[in-house]
Design a protein around this motif. Structure first.
Motif, PDB file in Angstrom:
ATOM      1  N   LEU A 199     121.564  29.003  54.645  1.00 40.41           N
ATOM      2  CA  LEU A 199     122.099  28.868  55.993  1.00 40.41           C
ATOM      3  C   LEU A 199     121.051  28.297  56.952  1.00 40.41           C
ATOM      4  O   LEU A 199     121.374  27.483  57.833  1.00 40.41           O
ATOM      5  N   LEU A 200     119.791  28.710  56.784  1.00 37.02           N
ATOM      6  CA  LEU A 200     118.718  28.171  57.624  1.00 37.02           C
ATOM      7  C   LEU A 200     118.529  26.676  57.372  1.00 37.02           C
ATOM      8  O   LEU A 200     118.336  25.900  58.323  1.00 37.02           O
ATOM      9  N   MET A 201     118.565  26.262  56.100  1.00 40.33           N
ATOM     10  CA  MET A 201     118.450  24.838  55.796  1.00 40.33           C
ATOM     11  C   MET A 201     119.617  24.056  56.381  1.00 40.33           C
ATOM     12  O   MET A 201     119.464  22.923  56.859  1.00 40.33           O
ATOM     13  N   THR A 202     120.786  24.665  56.383  1.00 41.43           N
ATOM     14  CA  THR A 202     121.939  24.010  57.002  1.00 41.43           C
ATOM     15  C   THR A 202     121.765  23.890  58.501  1.00 41.43           C
ATOM     16  O   THR A 202     122.068  22.854  59.103  1.00 41.43           O
ATOM     17  N   MET A 203     121.250  24.942  59.126  1.00 39.42           N
ATOM     18  CA  MET A 203     121.067  24.948  60.568  1.00 39.42           C
ATOM     19  C   MET A 203     120.042  23.909  61.018  1.00 39.42           C
ATOM     20  O   MET A 203     120.243  23.206  62.013  1.00 39.42           O
ATOM     21  N   LEU A 204     118.950  23.784  60.294  1.00 39.22           N
ATOM     22  CA  LEU A 204     117.855  22.906  60.708  1.00 39.22           C
ATOM     23  C   LEU A 204     117.947  21.505  60.107  1.00 39.22           C
ATOM     24  O   LEU A 204     117.056  20.689  60.342  1.00 39.22           O
ATOM     25  N   GLY A 205     118.968  21.233  59.322  1.00 36.78           N
ATOM     26  CA  GLY A 205     119.116  19.898  58.753  1.00 36.78           C
ATOM     27  C   GLY A 205     118.285  19.650  57.519  1.00 36.78           C
ATOM     28  O   GLY A 205     118.106  18.494  57.122  1.00 36.78           O
ATOM     29  N   THR A 208     127.077  27.389  64.963  1.00 38.98           N
ATOM     30  CA  THR A 208     125.692  26.932  65.044  1.00 38.98           C
ATOM     31  C   THR A 208     125.578  25.633  65.814  1.00 38.98           C
ATOM     32  O   THR A 208     124.771  25.505  66.756  1.00 38.98           O
ATOM     33  N   PHE A 209     126.381  24.645  65.441  1.00 37.50           N
ATOM     34  CA  PHE A 209     126.222  23.308  66.015  1.00 37.50           C
ATOM     35  C   PHE A 209     126.865  23.167  67.392  1.00 37.50           C
ATOM     36  O   PHE A 209     126.463  22.295  68.158  1.00 37.50           O
ATOM     37  N   ALA A 266     127.657  26.056  69.634  1.00 34.63           N
ATOM     38  CA  ALA A 266     127.226  27.077  70.595  1.00 34.63           C
ATOM     39  C   ALA A 266     125.733  27.373  70.505  1.00 34.63           C
ATOM     40  O   ALA A 266     125.003  27.264  71.498  1.00 34.63           O
ATOM     41  N   LEU A 267     125.256  27.735  69.320  1.00 32.60           N
ATOM     42  CA  LEU A 267     123.898  28.259  69.206  1.00 32.60           C
ATOM     43  C   LEU A 267     122.836  27.230  69.573  1.00 32.60           C
ATOM     44  O   LEU A 267     121.974  27.476  70.421  1.00 32.60           O
ATOM     45  N   LEU A 268     122.871  26.067  68.931  1.00 33.77           N
ATOM     46  CA  LEU A 268     121.823  25.066  69.159  1.00 33.77           C
ATOM     47  C   LEU A 268     121.837  24.549  70.587  1.00 33.77           C
ATOM     48  O   LEU A 268     120.770  24.315  71.191  1.00 33.77           O
ATOM     49  N   ASN A 269     123.028  24.364  71.159  1.00 31.39           N
ATOM     50  CA  ASN A 269     123.093  23.918  72.561  1.00 31.39           C
ATOM     51  C   ASN A 269     122.551  24.983  73.507  1.00 31.39           C
ATOM     52  O   ASN A 269     121.862  24.667  74.491  1.00 31.39           O
ATOM     53  N   THR A 270     122.842  26.246  73.217  1.00 28.40           N
ATOM     54  CA  THR A 270     122.320  27.325  74.064  1.00 28.40           C
ATOM     55  C   THR A 270     120.805  27.408  73.967  1.00 28.40           C
ATOM     56  O   THR A 270     120.111  27.559  74.987  1.00 28.40           O
ATOM     57  N   VAL A 271     120.277  27.312  72.760  1.00 31.53           N
ATOM     58  CA  VAL A 271     118.824  27.363  72.575  1.00 31.53           C
ATOM     59  C   VAL A 271     118.154  26.197  73.283  1.00 31.53           C
ATOM     60  O   VAL A 271     117.117  26.354  73.950  1.00 31.53           O
ATOM     61  N   THR A 272     118.742  25.008  73.183  1.00 32.81           N
ATOM     62  CA  THR A 272     118.177  23.842  73.874  1.00 32.81           C
ATOM     63  C   THR A 272     118.172  24.041  75.386  1.00 32.81           C
ATOM     64  O   THR A 272     117.178  23.742  76.062  1.00 32.81           O
ATOM     65  N   ALA A 273     119.275  24.569  75.915  1.00 41.69           N
ATOM     66  CA  ALA A 273     119.343  24.808  77.367  1.00 41.69           C
ATOM     67  C   ALA A 273     118.312  25.844  77.805  1.00 41.69           C
ATOM     68  O   ALA A 273     117.679  25.695  78.858  1.00 41.69           O
ATOM     69  N   VAL A 274     118.121  26.890  76.992  1.00 43.90           N
ATOM     70  CA  VAL A 274     117.136  27.922  77.341  1.00 43.90           C
ATOM     71  C   VAL A 274     115.729  27.339  77.352  1.00 43.90           C
ATOM     72  O   VAL A 274     114.932  27.599  78.271  1.00 43.90           O
ATOM     73  N   PHE A 275     115.402  26.526  76.369  1.00 43.58           N
ATOM     74  CA  PHE A 275     114.072  25.939  76.317  1.00 43.58           C
ATOM     75  C   PHE A 275     113.836  24.999  77.488  1.00 43.58           C
ATOM     76  O   PHE A 275     112.755  24.987  78.085  1.00 43.58           O
ATOM     77  N   ILE A 276     114.832  24.202  77.840  1.00 44.03           N
ATOM     78  CA  ILE A 276     114.676  23.291  78.973  1.00 44.03           C
ATOM     79  C   ILE A 276     114.510  24.071  80.272  1.00 44.03           C
ATOM     80  O   ILE A 276     113.647  23.763  81.103  1.00 44.03           O
ATOM     81  N   GLN A 277     115.321  25.123  80.438  1.00 44.88           N
ATOM     82  CA  GLN A 277     115.221  25.934  81.650  1.00 44.88           C
ATOM     83  C   GLN A 277     113.867  26.622  81.747  1.00 44.88           C
ATOM     84  O   GLN A 277     113.252  26.678  82.821  1.00 44.88           O
TER      85      GLN A 277
END
Length: 498
Positions: free
Chosen positions: A255-261, A292-293, A295-306
């Motif tokens: 699942l981690l390999m799927t999440m990170l490409g 993952t693609f 909700a999760l990754l978009n939320t993580v990206t927004a948190v890091f940018i903020q």
């Protein structure tokens, strides 16, 4: 209450401050105007320190590259004595630099922070470099076979990272502004370390949830149709299923390999459903992919940018540089507008009015945040000396003073001035009433006294009228201040919602 709570809080990192800050009851070693202090804080010395850091970084990279290439080509690793002497010279320079910095700050200095805020990082790099030199002279032929040298050299990245941290603070203001983007990126990356930890924890929980479900489903499929001790052929669907999804750890890894490409999720889906019809596993896998693609990754990206933006907004150096640069750009735009209005001399009121007839000129003034609807009043406010002409300095200072709308601070200043004026007028009215009462007391009066009493009465009525007008103006200012504070509160609320 909030102010009192903050005042009653103990200072943060009190233990760290007690360990790092030292104070001695002694006089400074160097006076404020001494040559040593001037040299230690000069721009030239800062550039020299930065060059030394870059040379040390280059030597680390070159020595590591040459040593690892020798191992890769199955050759004997040479001693590279040239790098020994470079490391010895650079280490001596950095030790003297730290001693000089502490001597300049004496009798009060901070061992971990210092003037640049990076003294602890520099201290760790010096300790690592010192240990490297000790290992070089004690184990000259054991670059990778000596445990001491191998462990110490693994931390050579600290000296490379020191160059990346030191470079934005090297030189004067002009050089720092030219590499301001590098400083922004470094500070933004440094501010994402804590969010990275929490995002990793959240991802670990999500992988555990889906991995547990899929591991249970796969184990049920294999156990229901095959004996417990059966060995499957290498290319069979059962072997491929167990290779990717056999056990909770393998499920989480897939699942981690799927999440990170790192792996194609289509191939993993085929191995998951290739042995037997597994509807529950397929639905769980598709839910994981969508979640993952989308909700999760978009939320993580927004948190890091903020978090990066919040870190930059709180950074004092960045805020000062940005404010100075914005003010400089604004003044350059004001200077350009003045040059278009004037022919090399002062600007008259008619010149400003004629210039603002052009729509492009009005747009330029609006970019300067100046009100173009009241040109005459704007000109009078800029003409400080009353010469009926504005020079370049008056125009630029006037633009800085008059740009934008009135803020809460300006209204508060006006409110305080009005309160003072009203109090002064009230005191004057009381004094005049006392004088009027004395003058109107029945007695043998001279005509001059009667005339003086009449004049005082007229002045008293005028002051009362002026006092009433100022009170009305004070009420209007208070209403404007309340509206301004309400608008700010609404704006902050919208910002939090966003």
């Amino acid at each position: 209450k909030c102010v009192l709570d903050v005042l009653s809080e103990p200072p943060r990192n009190q233990l760290v401050e007690q360990l790092s800050k030292f104070r001695f009851n002694a006089s400074p070693l160097f006076a404020e105007d001494s040559k040593v202090r001037k040299i230690a804080t000069s721009k030239l010395y800062s550039i020299m320190r930065g060059i030394a850091v870059m040379i040390d970084t280059a030597s680390v990279i070159a020595e590591t590259t040459a040593s690892t290439d020798a191992v890769a080509h199955r050759q004997v690793v040479p001693r590279f004595e040239m790098f020994w002497y470079i490391a010895l010279f650079m280490c001596s320079f950095f030790i003297l630099d730290m001693v000089l910095a502490l001597a300049v700050e004496f009798p009060r200095f901070d061992l971990f922070v210092g003037r640049t805020g990076q003294r602890s990082f520099n201290l760790f790099a010096i300790v690592q470099q010192t240990l490297v030199i000790i290992g070089m002279f004690n184990f000259p032929d054991g670059r990778f076979t000596s445990t001491f040298r191998s462990v110490v050299h693994r931390f050579s990245f600290l000296r490379v990272l020191r160059a990346l941290v030191t470079l934005p603070r090297m030189g004067g203001k002009r050089l720092q502004q030219s590499i301001g983007e590098l400083y922004i990126m470094i500070r933004a990356l440094a501010g994402t370390l804590q969010p990275l930890v929490w995002c990793s924890c959240m991802c670990a929980f999500i992988l555990s949830i889906f991995g547990t479900f899929l591991a249970e489903s796969v184990a049920r499929q294999i156990s229901r149709l095959n004996p417990p001790t059966e060995v499957f052929p290498e290319e069979s669907p059962q072997a491929m299923l167990l290779s990717d999804w056999g056990g909770t750890r393998r499920c989480m890894y897939s699942l981690l390999m799927t999440m990170l490409g790192g792996a194609d999720w289509g191939d993993l889906f085929n191995t998951l459903t290739g042995y037997e019809s597994a509807t529950d596993s397929a639905i769980c896998f598709f839910v994981f992919i969508c979640f993952t693609f989308i909700a999760l990754l978009n939320t993580v990206t927004a948190v890091f940018i903020q978090c990066a933006f919040m870190r930059l907004e709180k950074d004092r150096v960045f805020a000062v540089q940005r404010e100075v640069q914005e003010k400089r750009d604004y003044l350059m735009a004001a200077k350009e507008a003045f040059e278009h209005m004037s022919d090399g001399g002062n600007v008259l009121q008619k010149d400003m009015v004629a210039y603002l007839q052009d729509p492009e000129a009005r747009a330029a003034f609006q970019r300067l945040e100046l009100d173009t609807d009241q040109v005459e009043k704007l000109f009078l406010l800029m003409d400080n000396d009353g010469s009926e002409g504005i020079n370049l300095q008056e125009f630029m200072t006037g633009c800085l003073r008059l740009r934008g709308t009135a803020s809460c601070v300006h209204l508060e200043f006006l409110h305080q001035d009005l309160k003072f004026a009203i109090k002064a007028l009230a005191d004057m009215v009381m004094m005049l009433e006392d004088q009027n009462e004395i003058l109107t007391t029945p007695r043998s009066e001279s005509p001059s006294s009667v005339k003086q009493a009449q004049q005082l009465g007229i002045l008293q009525r005028g002051l009362r009228l002026l006092s009433d007008q100022l009170k009305e103006l004070d009420i209007n200012v208070q209403e404007g201040l309340s509206r301004c504070q309400a608008d700010i509160a609404v704006h902050e609320g919208l910002s939090r919602c966003q």
